[in-house]
Design an enzyme around this catalytic site. Sequence first.
Site, mmCIF file in Angstrom:
data_model
loop_
_atom_site.group_PDB
_atom_site.id
_atom_site.type_symbol
_atom_site.label_atom_id
_atom_site.label_comp_id
_atom_site.label_asym_id
_atom_site.label_seq_id
_atom_site.Cartn_x
_atom_site.Cartn_y
_atom_site.Cartn_z
ATOM 1 N N ASP A 27 15.678 45.130 0.143
ATOM 2 C CA ASP A 27 14.274 44.870 -0.221
ATOM 3 C C ASP A 27 14.192 44.321 -1.641
ATOM 4 O OD1 ASP A 27 13.174 46.187 2.213
ATOM 5 O OD2 ASP A 27 14.087 47.943 1.298
ATOM 6 N N GLU B 101 20.079 41.991 5.264
ATOM 7 C CA GLU B 101 19.388 40.697 5.293
ATOM 8 C C GLU B 101 19.881 39.745 4.217
ATOM 9 O OE1 GLU B 101 15.222 40.649 6.052
ATOM 10 O OE2 GLU B 101 14.843 38.966 4.722
HETATM 11 O O1 TRH Z 1 21.539 46.776 1.124
HETATM 12 P P1 TRH Z 1 21.208 46.280 2.466
HETATM 13 O O2 TRH Z 1 21.726 47.038 3.581
HETATM 14 O O3 TRH Z 1 19.669 46.125 2.601
HETATM 15 C C1 TRH Z 1 18.958 46.451 3.772
HETATM 16 C C2 TRH Z 1 18.467 45.278 4.503
HETATM 17 O O4 TRH Z 1 17.782 44.391 3.692
HETATM 18 C C3 TRH Z 1 17.565 45.716 5.619
HETATM 19 O O5 TRH Z 1 17.047 44.618 6.298
HETATM 20 C C4 TRH Z 1 16.453 46.532 5.047
HETATM 21 O O6 TRH Z 1 15.631 46.973 6.033
HETATM 22 C C5 TRH Z 1 17.055 47.676 4.310
HETATM 23 O O7 TRH Z 1 17.901 47.197 3.299
HETATM 24 C C6 TRH Z 1 16.002 48.553 3.705
HETATM 25 O O8 TRH Z 1 21.812 44.796 2.607
HETATM 26 P P2 TRH Z 1 21.331 43.417 1.988
HETATM 27 O O9 TRH Z 1 20.063 42.971 2.591
HETATM 28 O O10 TRH Z 1 22.462 42.519 2.113
HETATM 29 O O11 TRH Z 1 21.092 43.715 0.461
HETATM 30 C C7 TRH Z 1 22.119 43.932 -0.434
HETATM 31 C C8 TRH Z 1 21.780 43.286 -1.760
HETATM 32 O O12 TRH Z 1 22.709 43.713 -2.751
HETATM 33 C C9 TRH Z 1 21.863 41.774 -1.712
HETATM 34 O O13 TRH Z 1 20.781 41.243 -2.444
HETATM 35 C C10 TRH Z 1 23.163 41.461 -2.420
HETATM 36 C C11 TRH Z 1 23.235 42.575 -3.426
HETATM 37 N N1 TRH Z 1 24.566 42.904 -3.910
HETATM 38 C C12 TRH Z 1 24.886 42.639 -5.250
HETATM 39 O O14 TRH Z 1 24.044 42.078 -5.968
HETATM 40 N N2 TRH Z 1 26.104 42.985 -5.726
HETATM 41 C C13 TRH Z 1 27.048 43.581 -4.966
HETATM 42 O O15 TRH Z 1 28.151 43.877 -5.462
HETATM 43 C C14 TRH Z 1 26.729 43.825 -3.589
HETATM 44 C C15 TRH Z 1 27.759 44.464 -2.707
HETATM 45 C C16 TRH Z 1 25.497 43.481 -3.101
#
Ligand code: TRH
Length: 385
Positions: free
Chosen positions: A17, A281
Amino acid sequence: MPLHWDIFCRVVDNYGDIGVCWRLARQLAGEHGQAVRLWVDDLSSLSPLCPACDPGLSKQWVEGVELRHWARDFVLDRVADVVVEAFACELPAAYVASMADAFRSEQWKERHSMSVADGQPSLSHGGRGAFRRPPCWINLEYLTAETWVDGCHGQASPHPALPLVKYFFFPGFTSATGGLLREAGLPVAPPSDLAETLEISLFCYDTAPVGDLIAALAASSRPVLCHVPPGKPLAAVTAVLGPSAAGWRLGNARIEPLPFLPLDDYDALLRHCAINFVRGEDSFVRAQWAGRPFVWQIYPQADDAHRVKLDAFLDRYGAALAPATAAHVRAMFHAWNGDGDVAAAWPGFLAHAPEIARHNRNWARQLAEQPDLAANLVKFVAGGV
Ligand code: TRH
């Protein structure tokens, strides 16, 4: 003239989010010159992605965005021109009431000769972009590849009691949707180096069948280096291999913990690795811009609703793949999401990785020909389609 935007983000869990909202906010400010406030209920979830954010501050400026802590005792100072309610997070009641007041403002009605038939605002004066008040209220939805979003993107939803309209803004993969977040200048599917070591990034939930993957990697004849971010991915690996701050070596595979990277560094990691495991996402979208083979763990939903979304994506993304390769991709995605055997699916996926990489480069470049989500949103607010 820049519009004032208020983006509201409630962190449900994980980082998706806030990842989406932060990307959108900084892009609206940086690329579109908009005046953006981002209201976040849990700023401590933003600071790992954006180390410049101090979670102890209720108000701060970062990368041209005014970051605000969305606290329980929310005090309203003004209503913005555009209000983005991210993922149906429910705006503060006082804010919604003030939006309605703005609508009722006599001055505004005179200026725009607005009719209030049946309590519904009329947009006949020239579209959403013609008015400063009341705000344009956007519900930013979750991404799905399902076909129905083409018909629902941009639809208006009149408020049941107040003279307000909320518009549904759906990210998506077609030009009939709001598109995908993509910054100007983002390298899309850049060429990759031919490295002897197979580098993998492993961002997953703790439910992923990592034990089976680790066993397959350990049996690899080629050297493997698997990067594991902290949190759920590291917990999943630790549950299989036991704790080790320095990482693990199994056969030809090294499995190494990685610190949580700032957002742009994480994007760079995805471009660097030969294969990326992503989830949710935002990382799922970034893996597509990286153009490397990837495996997606979808965010699980009640009643297995996520399985429909997973297959909708596989249908769309795999349509231009050779059927045999598409079957390997599907088998690996399904197995990684708990429906099948990773040990059986991985060799086929890996063997077809060069072809999948070629396909992903084309896929990313085709997607990048469409306008990005922030640009689409600015156009939508201005009254365009
Ligand atoms: O963390 P998530 O599982 O987020 C989820 C999904 O968005 C889902 O749809 C939603 O309903 C739920 O949250 C509440 O996975 P996502 O979407 O990939 O988000 C991870 C974020 O973290 C993404 O913006 C990338 C960031 N990230 C970093 O900036 N640095 C890192 O080292 C890593 C591993 C991720």
